[in-house]
Design a protein around this motif. Structure first.
Motif, short mmCIF file in Angstrom:
data_model
loop_
_atom_site.label_atom_id
_atom_site.label_comp_id
_atom_site.label_asym_id
_atom_site.label_seq_id
_atom_site.Cartn_x
_atom_site.Cartn_y
_atom_site.Cartn_z
N ALA A 175 43.46 23.57 50.26
CA ALA A 175 42.25 22.76 50.09
C ALA A 175 41.74 22.28 51.44
O ALA A 175 40.54 22.28 51.70
CB ALA A 175 42.53 21.58 49.17
N ALA A 176 42.66 21.89 52.32
CA ALA A 176 42.26 21.43 53.66
C ALA A 176 41.68 22.58 54.46
O ALA A 176 40.68 22.42 55.17
CB ALA A 176 43.46 20.83 54.38
N GLU A 177 42.27 23.77 54.37
CA GLU A 177 41.77 24.93 55.11
C GLU A 177 40.34 25.27 54.70
O GLU A 177 39.51 25.67 55.53
CB GLU A 177 42.66 26.14 54.85
N LEU A 178 40.05 25.12 53.40
CA LEU A 178 38.75 25.50 52.88
C LEU A 178 37.76 24.33 52.83
O LEU A 178 36.62 24.50 52.39
CB LEU A 178 38.91 26.10 51.48
N GLY A 179 38.23 23.14 53.24
CA GLY A 179 37.35 21.97 53.23
C GLY A 179 36.99 21.51 51.84
O GLY A 179 35.88 21.02 51.61
N ARG A 180 37.92 21.63 50.89
CA ARG A 180 37.66 21.28 49.50
C ARG A 180 38.45 20.05 49.11
O ARG A 180 39.57 19.82 49.57
CB ARG A 180 38.06 22.43 48.56
N ASP A 181 37.89 19.25 48.19
CA ASP A 181 38.63 18.16 47.58
C ASP A 181 39.67 18.74 46.63
O ASP A 181 39.39 19.71 45.90
CB ASP A 181 37.71 17.23 46.79
N ILE A 182 40.84 18.15 46.61
CA ILE A 182 41.90 18.65 45.74
C ILE A 182 41.48 18.58 44.28
O ILE A 182 41.74 19.49 43.49
CB ILE A 182 43.20 17.86 45.98
N ALA A 198 46.50 21.17 72.07
CA ALA A 198 46.25 20.40 70.86
C ALA A 198 44.87 19.75 70.87
O ALA A 198 44.33 19.41 71.92
CB ALA A 198 47.32 19.32 70.71
N ARG A 199 44.32 19.58 69.68
CA ARG A 199 43.10 18.78 69.55
C ARG A 199 43.50 17.32 69.65
O ARG A 199 44.51 16.88 69.09
CB ARG A 199 42.42 19.07 68.21
N ARG A 200 42.70 16.53 70.36
CA ARG A 200 43.07 15.17 70.72
C ARG A 200 42.10 14.18 70.09
O ARG A 200 40.92 14.16 70.41
CB ARG A 200 43.07 15.04 72.25
N ILE A 225 37.33 15.80 60.43
CA ILE A 225 37.57 15.95 61.87
C ILE A 225 38.30 17.24 62.20
O ILE A 225 38.38 17.62 63.38
CB ILE A 225 38.33 14.75 62.45
N SER A 226 38.83 17.95 61.21
CA SER A 226 39.59 19.16 61.48
C SER A 226 38.81 20.44 61.22
O SER A 226 39.29 21.53 61.52
CB SER A 226 40.88 19.19 60.65
N THR A 227 37.58 20.31 60.65
CA THR A 227 36.80 21.51 60.37
C THR A 227 35.76 21.74 61.47
O THR A 227 35.48 20.87 62.27
CB THR A 227 36.08 21.37 59.02
#
Length: 384
Positions: A29-36, A115-117, A382-384
């Motif tokens: 879900a996080a990879e695809l930017g979807r709500d669980i 790493a992303r900061r 922030i991760s997409t």
């Protein structure tokens, strides 16, 4: 696929799912930017129409909660009964079907900058920098990202709230590594944060009281640009080990904050908003005054160092509309800023206070509470 239901009309459902399936759902879900909850809804709808789905091993299942559109829960139970399946098996097969139908996107290209900061800062105390930075770090780790959470505040609230001891004043510490006064490797100070679906993906760099002396020592150093680059140079050896480095900043506008801001800058070869600062605020006027001061500090550093620092957004924390006009009008003002945006509004609930009291991560103490869901939403943004 969009379910034919009012998204605002949902009911909570609880099932027991094996840990591996639960983790896979959260990561995908996080990879695809979807709500669980949307992912599970789509899975249930597809499963009701599917025939002959293979059984899922649900042995050792633990509690999993989500929200389904009103009415779908009852239809799911009816379908389970007609197929002579347990409700837990029906949910498990629905989740498995959604995962099979929504494969992981292709791996992203390797980062050239480490790493992303993400730093969490506001010179005003009491706005929830610690709780928000910790919750978002847990959510990032829960989604499969190797995450380092740094307590950069000499008060050590983050370290203590998670149930860990601060580093002794005579021991090696982040501050000593920044000042080149420490022996050994900084990685030796990291401790794994256990529990929940983020286990094995989240580490803490504890605080040390010697950070109270950091500003004074940075101010008197004669080394060129060490005031701005000290944090980056100390953390550089760790960057290839992590996907995200999350920093809980001190409530100050001193040199320590400058080092954190510089660390979050957009580096050469890095997309804008890959790294940057998130500003936790409250829905009241003093937070706005504090942000004005922080913004001025950011702009001074941008001009002085000729760098770009991405303002990723605000998180309005501890919001309660029952406080009346002051809260509601202040929230509207934050939302009207536009750029940076309001990433999320964290409701004023007991979950975070209870988690601090029992010294547990929020996503362990109340993994399916509203505050935990907001932390996941911020992590996705922030991760997409």
């Amino acid at each position: 696929m969009t379910a034919p239901y009012d998204p605002g009309d949902r009911e909570k459902v609880v099932a027991k799912l094996p840990a591996d399936l639960r983790k896979e759902l959260k990561v995908r879900a996080a990879e695809l930017g979807r709500d669980i909850q949307d992912a599970v809804t789509e899975g249930v709808e597809a499963w009701r129409k599917a025939k002959g789905r293979p059984a899922v091993d649900t042995s050792g299942g633990t509690s999993f909660a989500t929200y389904l559109p009103a009415g779908l829960y009852g239809k799911l139970k009816q379908a389970c009964k007609s197929r002579n399946l347990s409700y837990n098996q029906g949910i498990a097969q629905s989740v498995r079907l959604w995962l099979d139908s929504n494969p992981s996107p292709r791996p992203k290209p390797a980062r050239v900058t480490g790493a992303r900061r993400i730093i969490f800062g506001n010179q005003k105390g009491g706005v929830g920098k610690t709780s928000v930075s910790a919750g978002v770090a847990q959510a990032l780790a829960e989604s499969g990202q190797r995450t380092l959470l740094i307590d950069f505040d000499p008060q050590g609230h983050l370290t203590k709230q998670l149930g860990y001891l601060m580093l002794d004043i005579d021991e090696a510490s982040l501050a000593k590594h920044m000042l080149k006064e420490a022996k050994g490797e900084l990685s030796e100070l990291l401790v794994p944060i256990k529990g929940g679906d983020f286990e094995d993906h989240l580490w803490l760099l504890p605080a040390c009281k010697d950070a109270f002396l950091l500003d004074a020592k940075l101010a008197t150093t004669k080394a060129v640009r060490i005031k701005e680059t000290a944090l980056e140079k100390a953390l550089e050896p760790l960057e290839q080990e992590f996907d995200f480095i999350v920093v809980d900043c001190p409530p100050s506008l001193g040199y320590s904050m400058d080092t954190a801001l510089y660390y979050s800058r957009t580096r050469a070869g890095e997309d804008s908003s890959t790294s940057g600062i998130v500003v936790p605020v409250l829905a009241e006027d003093s937070s706005a005054d504090a942000y004005d001061m922080l913004y001025d500090q950011i702009q001074d550093l941008v001009e002085d160092m000729d760098v770009d620092i991405a303002l990723l957004g605000f998180v309005v924390n501890m919001y309660d509309s029952r406080k009346g006009y002051v809260a509601t009008s202040s929230l509207s003002e934050w939302q009207n800023v536009g750029d940076p945006p309001v990433l999320a509004v964290v409701p004023e609930l007991k979950d975070q206070r209870e988690a601090v009291r029992v010294k547990q991560p929020l996503l362990v103490h109340a993994p399916y509470g509203d505050q935990s869901e907001v932390m996941r939403a911020v992590a996705r943004r922030i991760s997409t």
